[in-house]
Design an enzyme around this catalytic site. Structure first.
Site, PDB file in Angstrom:
ATOM      1  N   GLU A 103       0.883  -1.173   0.000  1.00 38.96           N
ATOM      2  CA  GLU A 103       0.000   0.000   0.000  1.00 38.96           C
ATOM      3  C   GLU A 103       0.916   1.216   0.000  1.00 38.96           C
ATOM      4  O   GLU A 103       1.573   1.506   0.991  1.00 38.96           O
ATOM      5  CB  GLU A 103      -0.912   0.016   1.227  1.00 38.96           C
ATOM      6  CG  GLU A 103      -1.974   1.087   1.107  1.00 38.96           C
ATOM      7  CD  GLU A 103      -2.338   1.737   2.440  1.00 38.96           C
ATOM      8  OE1 GLU A 103      -2.994   2.796   2.393  1.00 38.96           O
ATOM      9  OE2 GLU A 103      -1.969   1.214   3.495  1.00 38.96           O
ATOM     10  N   CYS A 145      -1.546   8.802   2.268  1.00 39.38           N
ATOM     11  CA  CYS A 145      -1.499   8.398   0.866  1.00 39.38           C
ATOM     12  C   CYS A 145      -2.808   8.756   0.172  1.00 39.38           C
ATOM     13  O   CYS A 145      -2.853   8.845  -1.059  1.00 39.38           O
ATOM     14  CB  CYS A 145      -1.217   6.908   0.747  1.00 39.38           C
ATOM     15  SG  CYS A 145      -2.474   5.859   1.505  1.00 39.38           S
TER      16      CYS A 145
END
Length: 413
Positions: free
Chosen positions: A267, A301
């Site tokens: 991720e 993110c």
């Protein structure tokens, strides 16, 4: 509450002291690596200290995880789910002190930290249900008196590499699923947030108390920098490495794990955009854009970094955004009403200012982005979110700067 006066009480409630280290065979062990002083991004106050792990420490942790896996994989899945059920209850009991520790160590506001712990609770609940649904398919075959049967088996020790910005939830997402699947864990948390990791470990062990089938090495922690992550990625005894962080880090992990035919779960960073059409509800758009762009001080993110807005509404929307960003309460993340805390450290501040300088040289017009020194705790890196109107795409817009910078582009068709 300030970090200097609050940390000892919080750690005491979590049965922790201010010295973190390797966690192996169910107990905390001090390593012989370099001493790292842990400071809060809020005001630079000392939270604790940690001796970082070395190569031999990582080897011990992986060996313990391998031995624990051999035992844990034989435990029926519903019993493994019972550990997660109990862990969810423990997290509910300690939700507030754990969230406060998250705020003190990574700087996010308390509301976000509480939400992160709630995400841990939610994944525990999910894992409990999953533990009774690890079924496979039975398929027809053309061969007489035969059948094809699908079964899912535990994989092995799972390496988890997590980042500072979600210091507890990311581990829990991995840990809950791995544990009910019959796997053990080796966790390398961010070297910036090791106390959060140690707190999670203590709470997991509290949940395991009284369960006779839980091996002591089921979950191990190694604290240190990227070299430790590389050791996990290289270790053939770790069949799966789950890593959260930058794209460059992910490429390195993926190459290393693939080189030994292991598996990686990544991720990585993002560079998200929002397109605003002329028919948009601007009141709704402003709320969504501001939250997405400045939450966790832009250190996610999922942070919104590019705004692509139709020229017919651009002036109106940008003006509204400027007003909203200028009015945001910025300061100590544990104070009620504060919506934006500090950047994680001086390096993050330097990266932000460097990105704004590059955007300015590319023709960008910058609103905000300044360093705050009044009405915020001294010693922390507090900034006003930046709105940067760009004449066109430039190289800096393709880079993920972990800071509250929103680039604005206009479109006509």
């Amino acid at each position: 509450m300030t970090p200097a006066t609050g940390i000892s009480d919080i750690l005491k409630s979590l049965t922790l002291d201010q010295t973190a280290g390797l966690w192996i065979d169910g107990q905390s062990v001090l390593c012989r690596g370099a001493l790292r002083i842990l400071r809060s991004p809020i005001d630079g106050a000392v939270l604790g200290e940690v001796h970082e792990a070395e190569a031999e420490d990582v080897d011990r942790a992986v060996a313990a995880a391998v031995e624990a896996f051999r035992q844990w994989r034989m435990v029926p899945a519903p019993q493994r789910g019972e550990l997660m059920r109990r862990f969810g209850l423990v997290l509910r009991e300690y939700r507030d002190p754990l969230a406060r520790l998250v705020s003190l160590e990574c700087g996010k506001i308390l509301t976000e930290a509480l939400g992160e712990v709630q995400e841990m609770i939610d994944i525990c609940d999910y894992a409990v249900g999953l533990s009774r649904q690890l079924s496979g398919l039975t398929l027809a075959t053309e061969r007489p008196q035969h059948r094809m049967m699908e079964q899912w088996h535990p994989l092995g020790p799972v390496g988890v590499i997590s980042a500072f910005n979600f210091p507890v939830a990311v581990w829990a997402w991995n840990a809950a699923i791995a544990i009910v699947a019959g796997d053990s864990l080796i966790w390398k948390p961010s070297e910036k947030t090791p106390l959060c990791a140690m707190a999670c470990q203590r709470l997991l062990m509290r949940a395991a108390a009284g369960l006779r089938d839980v091996p002591p090495g089921l979950s191990t922690i190694v604290v240190g920098g990227r070299d430790l992550g590389r050791l996990l990625a290289e270790d053939r005894r770790v069949p799966l490495v789950s890593a959260t962080g930058s794209v460059s880090m992910g490429r390195e992990v993926a190459r290393t794990v693939a080189g030994r035919l292991g598996r990686s779960l990544l991720e990585l960073g993002g560079n998200n955009a929002c397109i605003v059409a002329p028919t948009a509800n601007l009141d709704l758009a402003v709320r969504a854009i501001v939250f997405a762009a400045v939450g966790t001080c832009g250190q996610r993110c999922t942070t919104l970094r590019r705004l692509i807005v139709h020229e017919s509404i651009a002036d109106d929307l940008v003006n509204r955004l400027k007003i909203a960003c200028a009015s945001l309460p910025i300061g100590h993340p544990l104070e009620p009403g504060v919506l934006v805390g500090p950047l994680i450290d001086a390096a993050a501040l330097e990266h932000m200012q460097s990105a704004l300088s590059e955007a300015r040289h590319a023709g960008g017009t910058i609103f905000g982005g300044g360093i705050l020194q009044d009405r915020v705790p001294a010693g922390g890196c507090y900034v006003r979110p930046a709105i940067v109107e760009m004449p066109n795409h430039s190289e800096i817009m393709y880079q993920e700067t972990f800071a509250p910078i929103l680039y604005v582009l206009r479109y006509a068709d």
